[in-house]
Design an enzyme around this catalytic site. Structure first.
Site, short mmCIF file in Angstrom:
data_model
loop_
_atom_site.label_atom_id
_atom_site.label_comp_id
_atom_site.label_asym_id
_atom_site.label_seq_id
_atom_site.Cartn_x
_atom_site.Cartn_y
_atom_site.Cartn_z
N TYR A 1 51.60 44.68 89.83
CA TYR A 1 51.94 43.23 89.90
C TYR A 1 50.90 42.44 89.51
CZ TYR A 1 53.20 38.87 92.52
OH TYR A 1 53.43 37.68 93.02
N ALA B 1 48.46 43.03 87.24
CA ALA B 1 48.27 42.95 85.80
C ALA B 1 49.34 42.02 85.11
CB ALA B 1 48.58 44.26 85.36
N LYS C 1 50.95 39.31 86.62
CA LYS C 1 50.63 37.93 87.00
C LYS C 1 49.25 37.45 86.35
CE LYS C 1 54.13 36.86 89.77
NZ LYS C 1 54.92 35.69 89.21
N ASN D 1 60.12 30.77 87.19
CA ASN D 1 59.68 31.30 88.43
C ASN D 1 60.36 32.44 88.79
OD1 ASN D 1 58.85 30.56 91.41
ND2 ASN D 1 61.12 30.96 91.65
N ILE E 1 52.61 31.97 101.01
CA ILE E 1 53.71 31.06 101.13
C ILE E 1 54.82 31.56 102.14
CG2 ILE E 1 55.38 29.57 99.89
CD1 ILE E 1 52.41 28.89 99.16
#
Length: 255
Positions: free
Chosen positions: A161, A163, A165, A89, A194
């Protein structure tokens, strides 16, 4: 139930974050849980985990540094003798940093590399260190917390970011293919908007424009991650499960 199993959850330092919510799910299901963060705030999370002291462990580590990752895994194995579940995570949000966000032609090499280091390499380094132990035991559950940003959607100034993920999802599928016959599953969870303590007003507003009319909660992502980490999910591998309130199914996202 996960009685007798050992879980390692990275990026669990935030009290209302996905990592800690997942750690609580796993602990409540009976697993011994090791949690990590880049700062000593992880000690506060350790005290809040709802299990006996001998079934929980906290460790401070910079997961962008390979040697620190190796020491982390060695410590968990020395304490519990095994790692059955890995939840990757750790990422930009979990570090507490506000990432620099530039347009593609303005991204510096340092900015690009930092995004990959935090959002993809952390996942790779920890998985690489844990995988041999799972292979020897012929059992494992690996859950990578990716994002809808990159694999499914994107927005302005998020190339680095996105790329990283998207790479995490590709890595998930490749790893799942390699170890599927060894009793190990590898899956990804892709959260949308979220709500956490670090959410901006824009992010909260975006969550209100989802089909469900609200941003998600960390526990709702954690529930999916915990399922993928369970024995019941033994026939699910190489998948990316989106948890975004249905946001990706709608074209018009305005108010």
């Amino acid at each position: 139930m996960m009685s007798g199993q050992v879980a390692l959850v990275t990026g669990a330092g935030s009290a209302d974050g996905i990592g800690f919510a997942t750690a609580k799910f796993l602990a409540e299901a009976g697993a011994s849980v090791a949690i990590t963060s880049t700062t000593d705030r992880i000690e506060d999370r350790l005290a809040e985990l709802p299990v006996a002291d001998e079934k929980k462990l906290s460790l401070v580590a910079d997961l962008t540094r390979e040697r620190q990752v190796e020491r982390l895994v060695e410590r968990v194995l020395k304490t519990y003798g095994r790692i059955d579940i890995l939840v990757n995570n750790a990422g930009m949000i979990q570090t507490g940093e506000r990432a620099k966000a530039s347009r593609v032609h303005q991204i510096s090499t340092a900015e690009w590399q930092r995004a990959l280091d935090i959002n993809m390499n952390t996942c790779f380094y920890v998985t690489r260190a844990v995988m041999p132990h799972m292979l020897r035991r012929k059992y494992g559950r690996i859950v990578n917390v990716a994002s809808v940003t990159g694999p499914v959607v994107t927005f302005d100034r998020s190339a680095a970011y996105s790329a990283a993920k998207a790479a995490m999802v590709g890595f998930t599928r490749a790893a799942a293919l390699e170890v599927g016959r060894k009793g190990i599953t590898v899956n990804a969870v892709a959260p949308g908007w979220i709500q956490t303590a670090s959410s901006s007003k824009m992010e909260i507003e975006a969550g209100k424009n989802t089909p469900l009319g609200r941003p998600g909660r960390a526990v709702e992502v954690a529930a999916v991650a915990a399922f993928l980490a369970s024995e019941s999910a033994g026939y699910v591998t190489g998948q990316m499960i989106v948890v975004d309130g249905g946001n990706v199914i709608q074209e018009h996202k305005g108010g």
